[in-house]
Write an enzyme that holds these catalytic residues in place. Structure first.
Site, PDB file in Angstrom:
ATOM      1  N   ARG A   3     -22.398 -27.037  14.091  1.00 10.99           N
ATOM      2  CA  ARG A   3     -23.722 -27.603  13.958  1.00 10.99           C
ATOM      3  C   ARG A   3     -23.585 -28.904  13.227  1.00 10.99           C
ATOM      4  NH1 ARG A   3     -24.595 -24.116  17.396  1.00 10.99           N
ATOM      5  NH2 ARG A   3     -25.579 -22.220  16.819  1.00 10.99           N
ATOM      6  N   SER A 631     -26.084 -28.341  10.204  1.00  8.43           N
ATOM      7  CA  SER A 631     -25.333 -29.407  10.870  1.00  8.43           C
ATOM      8  C   SER A 631     -25.184 -30.644   9.982  1.00  8.43           C
ATOM      9  CB  SER A 631     -26.009 -29.787  12.184  1.00  8.43           C
ATOM     10  OG  SER A 631     -25.859 -28.753  13.134  1.00  8.43           O
ATOM     11  N   ASN A 834     -23.898 -21.100  16.784  1.00  6.97           N
ATOM     12  CA  ASN A 834     -25.357 -21.209  16.799  1.00  6.97           C
ATOM     13  C   ASN A 834     -25.955 -22.321  15.938  1.00  6.97           C
ATOM     14  OD1 ASN A 834     -25.788 -18.939  18.526  1.00  6.97           O
ATOM     15  ND2 ASN A 834     -25.329 -17.599  16.803  1.00  6.97           N
ATOM     16  N   TYR A 835     -25.247 -22.826  14.928  1.00  7.95           N
ATOM     17  CA  TYR A 835     -25.881 -23.726  13.975  1.00  7.95           C
ATOM     18  C   TYR A 835     -25.212 -25.082  13.828  1.00  7.95           C
ATOM     19  CZ  TYR A 835     -28.715 -19.773  12.555  1.00  7.95           C
ATOM     20  OH  TYR A 835     -29.613 -18.728  12.560  1.00  7.95           O
ATOM     21  N   LEU A 836     -23.980 -25.234  14.271  1.00  8.50           N
ATOM     22  CA  LEU A 836     -23.290 -26.511  14.113  1.00  8.50           C
ATOM     23  C   LEU A 836     -23.227 -27.225  15.454  1.00  8.50           C
ATOM     24  CD1 LEU A 836     -20.309 -25.408  11.835  1.00  8.50           C
ATOM     25  CD2 LEU A 836     -22.558 -26.258  11.155  1.00  8.50           C
TER      26      LEU A 836
END
Length: 876
Positions: A3, A631, A834-836
């Protein structure tokens, strides 16, 4: 995947990186034990449509065992601020007042379709209740518009206009409010909503160049390639649908025009066990019908796992098993009423023997089984989307089994029914042929909805979750969803300063709901907390920001807050952090006149919070904030590292360390793998093996020229390579060499027999083994002499070069060990997927000449093809 993190943030912009949460407390084992794992566990939150049904209570269950640790008694700093006085909208809680449900009605989407088939295991699927019983007491709410008695609320400006609330003209803090009442300060107008900044060179979506060859691409972009690929692979690469070049933003409404697929693959029907394999009750064999025998087998296969030692798991299983026995009673009339009198061992031993047989299959037999399986599944693996062939993701319907759950789930151990065609709704194009199920039955419904991306759906019977079949991770629809998600988080950079000023102003609002909402936004922004949703009593007691209870938050003077609660998947979140003085005061006010089980934010819901965030920026939700903070933090941490003249392993360690800090921030914790200690011990032995090789090379140099003993590079010996280890290591090496020779000898004879030639005599094998014995006898004689002879003569310069390479190898391996041990309780994959933003990783790899295959698995490279073409100067 990774992310993105904003490259340049002021100290105020950066989220507070929490101290590493402790590993103790309730955590969920990372393993997926043998048996069937819930298929929805692999879905990302973005995969689920907004219409996901809400889980409701269907039967009484055991409540989770409370933690025994007491909260530390809060200590408050003295203050004369008006904010220390509870707001008028929070009256003292009547001790005998009846509790009320916290304002939200939730719709249900119905239970799974009933089935009367014999192997549906028992009575009809229970219907979901239309109303959920209250879980806890909630304070009676007063109108949100109430204010402090001596002061009127400031005029509010529509949030959508993006104006920033101003404090008093002289910047007075809350502690000066009493003096400020004498003369009202002039109010500053809210700051105008910042217009969208012109995209910088690094902010534009990448427009990848057409590549003539792999070599040319390496020269232009500076990204190393793994090696030369054949013509066939290059042709396949060119056939990939590069949707991000044609329509990078996707379509917000119509997802496809034509869709054709073959439905889902149902598991095979149950095959009864041999007649001599039966469970026992009170020492007597029980003759179960196939329907009951299958359910008994689910538990028998798990009797040596942690699940079978869990009281809640056992209780739920046995209750469901008795229901199955009512419908399918034992054929020899035995009544099973006591769980402790059941003996599952005969079934377990049979399953173990079948596993052992599978392990003994030859490579050719395994290959043939895989070929047959692939052939039977081939028609389900792809679909035709707008005339293009796209891969389907989870096309297999999970077989029946026992629900594991995550963490302290109250329904673990419950029976998951067999899914039938009558339970499944199929979504296909209007003109597409209807797929035929691979088991008897008719589909529940056929629909032609072009606005959704799932191919099939059904409702499971334990938690009434909707299950979906989507396209594979690397498909165009999934890729568009991922890219839009990260672009939305990246867009937040243009609004975040204004949003932060607004919620910081609202921290002093005279309206209780606004003040609570601002405090919740502060926690979500600074600590990357999940928003949290209200849970029913039949769900694990996990919470997020909006569902925090007073017991989860402890105040410590002067400005520390201790969070201690179970987050997603029952992972314990423990964090002691300093906060703004106003936030500390607010939390103290929110907790006053409340009991431990009451909501901290009793006037804020996830829905109302996301509605407010959407007014600040279209499409903004708490999850977007979480993605943005993950991120932006990741980008900042990577940029802080100077990696010039660093080795590849040092660069990888720096990357993993940044990923680990983001995972800790997002509370992506896990239990240390059960095999971690064993794995680390193997690595330590391997490291000592490298040192043993280095020692032998040093001693070979000394044998050639004793002057090398005075050389500083070779003077120090390997302190942890003592005589006992040397003997043990050489014995293990000898055993491996002999095993290798025996396998090679057998393979050679097999080949000779296939060619019709005479096989080698056993004497040939004996000679080879004797040669190995002689070599290791020679090594045994060298022990303790500090002299060694190599198998083949080498010049001193070659030996020096070999020692130098070993030194580098030892250094890199030590770094690998440090990295492995540091990540034992952190799940790096969750944030990476999922997040970076994966473009951060792609750009970083180009910048630092790191093969992206060292960081992204083949699956992730397939999932994020749109992120691979960014330039090295791209920033989140």
């Amino acid at each position: 995947m990774s992310r993105e993190d904003s490259a340049m943030m002021s100290d105020d912009d950066q989220p507070l990186v929490a101290n590493k949460p402790t590993a103790n407390g309730s955590t969920v084992a990372n393993g997926r034990s043998n048996g069937h794992v819930e298929s929805d566990s692999s879905m990302s939150e973005d995969d689920m449509p907004l219409s996901q049904s809400i889980r409701d209570k269907s039967e009484s269950i055991l409540t989770p065992e409370p933690r025994s640790a007491k909260r530390k008694k809060p200590m408050y700093a003295e203050s004369s601020s008006d904010d220390d006085t509870p707001l008028a909208s929070s009256p003292a809680k009547p001790r005998t007042a009846a509790s009320a449900v916290n304002g939200r009605k939730k719709a249900t989407n119905g239970a799974a379709k009933d089935s009367d088939a014999d192997d549906d295991y028992g009575d009809d699927t229970p219907k979901k209740p239309t109303k959920r019983p209250p879980r806890k007491k909630v304070k009676k709410q007063e109108p949100d518009e109430s204010v402090l008695e001596d002061e009127k609320p400031p005029k509010k400006v529509a949030k959508g206009k993006g104006k920033v609330k101003a404090e008093s003209a002289d910047g007075a803090s809350d502690g000066e409010d009493a003096n400020a009442n004498a003369k009202k300060p002039a109010k500053k107008p809210r700051a105008k909503k910042q217009p969208k900044a012109e995209p910088e060179s690094g902010d534009e979506l990448p427009k990848p160049k057409k590549r003539a060859s792999k070599k040319k691409d390496t020269e232009e972009n500076g990204s190393p390639t793994k090696g030369k690929k054949g013509k066939k692979e290059d042709e396949e690469e060119e056939e990939v649908f590069r949707w991000w070049e044609q329509d990078p933003n996707g379509d917000g409404t119509i997802k496809w025009q034509t869709l054709e697929h073959n439905g889902v693959l149902f598991p095979p029907p149950y095959e009864p066990l041999p007649s001599n394999v039966k469970m026992k009750y009170k020492g007597r064999e029980v003759d179960l019908s196939p329907g009951a025998e299958e359910v008994a087998g689910f538990y028998a296969a798990m009797i040596e796992t942690d699940h079978a030692r869990d009281a809640v798991f056992n209780k739920n299983f046995f209750e469901d098993f008795k229901k199955v026995l009512e419908k399918h009673p034992p054929r020899n009339g035995i009544k099973i009423t006591d769980f402790d009198l059941c003996d599952w061992r005969p079934m377990f031993e049979y399953f173990e023997s079948e596993k052992a047989k599978k392990k003994q299959l030859t490579a050719a037999e395994r290959k043939e089984l895989k070929r047959k399986r692939d052939e039977s599944e081939a028609i389900y693996t792809t679909c035709l989307l707008d005339g293009r062939k796209e891969k389907v993701g989870n096309f297999r319907v999970e077989p029946p089994g026992l629900f594991r759950g995550r963490g302290e789930h109250p329904k673990k151990g419950c029976l998951k029914f067999r899914v039938r065609p009558e339970d499944i709704t199929i979504n296909i194009g209007k003109d597409a042929p209807t797929p035929v199920p691979n088991v008897p039955g008719e589909w529940k419904r056929i629909q032609h909805d072009k606005t959704v991306t799932w191919l099939a759906t059904w409702t499971e019977n334990v938690n009434y979750n909707h299950k979906y079949v989507f396209l594979a991770a690397g498909s165009s629809l999934k890729g568009q969803s991922d890219m839009n998600k990260f672009e939305k988080a990246r867009e937040l950079k243009n609004h975040v300063d204004r949003i932060r000023l607004n919620y910081q102003s609202d921290l002093r609002s005279k309206v209780m709901a606004d003040r609570q909402r601002a405090t919740a936004m502060y926690f979500i922004d600074k600590l990357a907390l999940r928003a949290g949703n209200e849970k029913g009593e039949d769900e694990a007691d996990t919470v997020g920001c909006c569902s925090l209870r007073c017991e989860h938050v402890t105040l410590e003077a002067p400005n520390f807050i201790v969070f201690d609660f179970l987050g997603k998947d029952s992972i314990r979140y423990y964090n002691r952090v300093p906060v703004d003085a106003q936030v500390f005061k607010n939390v103290r006010i929110f907790k006053e006149n409340k009991e431990d089980e009451d909501n901290l934010f009793d006037r804020v819901t996830t829905g109302s919070l996301n509605k407010h965030l959407n007014s600040e920026m279209k499409g903004l939700t708490a999850k977007v904030f979480r993605t943005f903070n993950a991120s932006s933090t990741f980008q900042r941490l990577l940029d802080e590292n100077s990696l010039e003249d660093k080795t590849l392993q040092e660069k990888l360690n720096a990357y993993n360390d940044a990923n680990r800090q983001v995972a800790i921030l997002c509370n992506h914790q896990r239990s240390a793998p059960k095999t971690h200690d064993q794995s680390m011990e193997k690595m330590r032995q391997r490291l000592r093996g490298f040192k043993y090789d280095r020692m032998k090379l040093r001693h070979a140099l000394f044998s050639i020229d004793s002057a090398y003993k005075k050389d500083e590079r070779y003077k120090a010996d390997e302190s942890d390579v003592d005589d006992d280890f040397v003997e043990e290591w050489e014995d293990s090496l000898k055993a491996k060499e002999i095993e290798k020779i025996e396998k090679k000898f057998a393979k050679e004879n097999e080949k000779l027999e296939e060619e019709g030639k005479k096989p080698q005599n056993k004497s040939t094998l004996a000679e080879r083994i004797q040669a190995i014995e002689d070599e290791f006898n020679r090594l045994a004689e060298e022990r303790g002499t500090k002299a060694a002879a190599l198998k083949r003569d080498r010049a001193p310069e070659k030996i020096e070069e070999a020692i130098s390479k070993l030194d580098s190898k030892i250094k890199a391996f030590k770094l690998q060990m440090v990295d492995r041990d540091a990540g034992k309780e952190v799940a790096l994959g969750t944030s990476k997927i999922n997040y970076l933003d994966p473009r951060i990783t792609a750009a970083w790899c180009r910048t630092h000449d790191v093969p992206i295959e060292k960081i992204f698995s083949k699956t992730l490279l397939t999932k994020f093809p749109w992120a691979m073409d960014v330039s090295e100067d791209w920033k989140f």
